[in-house]
Design an enzyme around this catalytic site. Structure first.
Site, PDB file in Angstrom:
ATOM      1  N   HIS A 181       0.845  -1.198   0.000  1.00 28.21           N
ATOM      2  CA  HIS A 181       0.000   0.000   0.000  1.00 28.21           C
ATOM      3  C   HIS A 181       0.883   1.251   0.000  1.00 28.21           C
ATOM      4  CE1 HIS A 181      -3.645   2.325   1.371  1.00 28.21           C
ATOM      5  NE2 HIS A 181      -2.699   3.101   1.866  1.00 28.21           N
ATOM      6  N   GLU A 182       1.859   1.288   0.916  1.00 26.72           N
ATOM      7  CA  GLU A 182       2.738   2.456   0.998  1.00 26.72           C
ATOM      8  C   GLU A 182       3.658   2.551  -0.218  1.00 26.72           C
ATOM      9  OE1 GLU A 182       2.348   4.815   3.116  1.00 26.72           O
ATOM     10  OE2 GLU A 182       0.817   3.730   4.250  1.00 26.72           O
ATOM     11  N   HIS A 197       1.760   4.263  -2.949  1.00 32.69           N
ATOM     12  CA  HIS A 197       1.766   5.720  -2.778  1.00 32.69           C
ATOM     13  C   HIS A 197       3.080   6.304  -3.284  1.00 32.69           C
ATOM     14  CE1 HIS A 197      -1.949   6.000  -0.636  1.00 32.69           C
ATOM     15  NE2 HIS A 197      -1.525   5.477   0.504  1.00 32.69           N
TER      16      HIS A 197
END
Length: 206
Positions: free
Chosen positions: A17-18, A21
């Site tokens: 997820h990070e 980003h």
């Protein structure tokens, strides 16, 4: 569901997820994440020992109706990305989209190939990613959904910025005092998505 499977799935979900980003921010022209060493799929550069590991374990042990965890936020400069506020929204949306892609990938693998003893691990990965995606799309600062709302309704940016100063505290308060309410909102959405990804599976709990 086995606690080890859930923690493994959560670390995977949070790490990628990070990374999503960071990748989207870098793709749109902001090099902040790259300069901080966050453009990586190495969990060690993203996980926070308390928020990524200890908090989820505590919630599971306490039989919390909502499973929550967080990694170290990826730094980015919203003024450096292309497309202005919509670029910032794309950076925010990349995280939940990665979780959806992971859930779809493992669901497809589960359906097409025999996985034997790994079935429960795959189910944990799918469930955690779907739950994490739906939770993060809630329009509550600092969750990713709020960034998308920023772009669509820029007039509320001031209000959301004010809320974000104590955003994590608000989320903890909601988890502690409004867990059943959150479950009532998020649960049916998660269950509907899981019923599409894992047909015939009922009574799933993360």
């Amino acid at each position: 569901m086995d606690l080890v499977y859930i923690i493994f799935a959560l670390v995977m979900a949070l790490t990628l997820h990070e990374f999503a980003h960071a990748w989207m921010s870098d793709y749109l022209g902001d090099r902040t994440a790259r300069s901080h060493g966050r453009l990586s799929i190495n969990p060690l550069v993203h996980i926070d020992p308390i928020m990524t590991v200890l908090l989820p374990i505590a919630l599971i042990v306490a039989h919390s109706p909502v499973l929550f965890g967080a990694a170290r936020p990826v730094p980015f400069n919203p003024w450096a990305v292309r497309y202005g506020r919509w670029g910032a929204a794309l950076v925010a949306a990349a995280g939940p989209l990665m979780n959806l892609l992971l859930a779809c990938f493992f669901a497809l693998w589960l359906q097409l190939f025999p996985v034997g003893a790994l079935a429960q691990l795959f189910i944990a990965i799918i469930a955690v990613n779907v739950g994490f995606m739906v939770f993060n799309l809630m329009p509550i600062p600092p969750l990713d959904g709020s960034r998308v709302v920023y772009a669509a309704i820029p007039q509320i940016r001031g209000l959301f910025d004010a809320i974000e100063q104590n955003g994590l505290i608000l989320i903890f308060v909601l988890l502690i005092f409004a867990g059943p309410l959150l479950t009532g909102i998020i649960g049916p959405i998660v269950a509907a998505i899981l019923s599409l990804l894992i047909p015939g599976l009922t009574g799933l709990s993360t």
